[in-house]
Design a protein around this motif. Structure first.
Motif, PDB file in Angstrom:
ATOM      1  N   ARG A   1       0.974  -1.189  -0.164  1.00 18.50           N
ATOM      2  CA  ARG A   1       0.141   0.118  -0.047  1.00 18.50           C
ATOM      3  C   ARG A   1       0.957   1.091  -0.011  1.00 18.50           C
ATOM      4  O   ARG A   1       1.234   1.785   1.171  1.00 18.50           O
ATOM      5  CB  ARG A   1      -0.917  -0.003   1.108  1.00 18.50           C
ATOM      6  CG  ARG A   1      -1.954  -1.215   1.281  1.00 18.50           C
ATOM      7  CD  ARG A   1      -2.780  -1.065   2.344  1.00 18.50           C
ATOM      8  NE  ARG A   1      -3.896   0.100   2.408  1.00 18.50           N
ATOM      9  CZ  ARG A   1      -4.722   0.225   3.166  1.00 18.50           C
ATOM     10  NH1 ARG A   1      -4.980  -0.381   4.174  1.00 18.50           N
ATOM     11  NH2 ARG A   1      -5.533   1.608   3.016  1.00 18.50           N
TER      12      ARG A   1
ATOM     13  N   THR B   1      -1.343   5.396   0.244  1.00 16.98           N
ATOM     14  CA  THR B   1      -2.213   5.782   1.468  1.00 16.98           C
ATOM     15  C   THR B   1      -1.668   5.164   2.757  1.00 16.98           C
ATOM     16  O   THR B   1      -1.668   5.645   3.736  1.00 16.98           O
ATOM     17  CB  THR B   1      -3.436   5.615   1.369  1.00 16.98           C
ATOM     18  OG1 THR B   1      -3.505   4.131   1.084  1.00 16.98           O
ATOM     19  CG2 THR B   1      -4.065   6.253  -0.005  1.00 16.98           C
TER      20      THR B   1
ATOM     21  N   VAL C   1       1.685   9.888  -0.060  1.00 15.66           N
ATOM     22  CA  VAL C   1       0.999  11.146   0.006  1.00 15.66           C
ATOM     23  C   VAL C   1       1.115  11.637   1.388  1.00 15.66           C
ATOM     24  O   VAL C   1       1.655  12.928   1.564  1.00 15.66           O
ATOM     25  CB  VAL C   1      -0.622  10.821  -0.154  1.00 15.66           C
ATOM     26  CG1 VAL C   1      -1.316  12.061   0.090  1.00 15.66           C
ATOM     27  CG2 VAL C   1      -0.773  10.401  -1.403  1.00 15.66           C
TER      28      VAL C   1
END
Length: 237
Positions: A95, A98, A140
């Protein structure tokens, strides 16, 4: 500056890693004083020089990890840290953008899975603040954290260049950031508190300094203004 660079180069080639790191730390602590003496143009030149010194010292540090760890009686894996870093990066790749969420990674299923692979049941962090932020917030969130850290570094260095009493701000911030390479200070309350303290003080002081010239100018004008009085000639008795 020339003597400092020559000394750093000679120490880097003639002595061990401990000497190199000592010179780098002393040199970085002197950069605000040097930048203040060199004026505005020197401050512009000192920033890329500091970045080059940090990158160079980081490369030397990575290359010298086996010697450093052996000199303090540790293994080349930094007490297993490099092994858990590899596992954390592997988990993060599932992942990457995020992450897995702030604060719940090491208390949930992901943390249990990492500990099972690592073979150490009491591992409650990645032992690297940057990898922990990347694991929990992804690219992010880590980018936002990086921008916040960059702003804190720039503001604190500006204050240190303008007034030596604020040298402790970049030094404290630097200590937290350096320590985050081996411990997860960026995800612990004390680390976050210190970074927030540096950012807040830097921002408040810079705003105050921007307003100070206007206040001083008004005070000077008020003190130099001559009162309007009627000039009278003394009458003879």
């Amino acid at each position: 500056m020339a003597f400092f660079l020559a000394g750093t180069a000679s120490v880097a080639t003639l002595s061990g890693s401990a000497g190199v790191l000592t010179v780098v730390v002393v040199g970085l602590s002197l950069l605000p004083w040097i930048g203040r003496k060199m004026g505005p143009v020197g401050r512009v030149a000192i920033l890329p020089l500091g970045i080059i010194v940090v990158i160079t010292s980081g490369i030397l540090l990575v290359q010298s990890l086996p010697q450093i760890s052996a000199s303090v009686g540790r293994s080349a894996t930094l007490t297993g840290r490099t092994d858990i870093w590899a596992i954390v990066l592997n988990v993060w790749s599932e992942r990457p953008f995020t992450g897995y969420g702030w604060g719940g990674v090491w208390r949930g299923q992901i943390g249990d899975w990492v500990r099972a692979i690592f073979g150490f049941d009491t591992a409650l962090s990645a032992h690297n603040g940057y990898l922990d932020v990347l694991l929990q917030l992804g690219i992010v969130g880590a980018s936002i954290v990086a921008l916040l850290l960059l702003g804190s570094i720039i503001r604190s260095c500006r204050l240190a260049f303008s007034d030596l009493q604020y040298v402790w701000l970049p030094l404290v911030l630097g200590a937290v950031l350096v320590n985050s390479f081996s411990e997860s200070q960026l995800t612990r309350p004390i680390g976050i508190f210190l970074i927030a303290l540096v950012a807040a003080i830097s921002r408040v002081e810079i705003r105050a300094r921007r307003k100070a010239p206007l206040v001083k100018m008004a005070a000077v004008r008020g003190s130099t203004a001559m009162p309007r009085t009627r000039m009278t000639r003394a009458r003879p008795r």
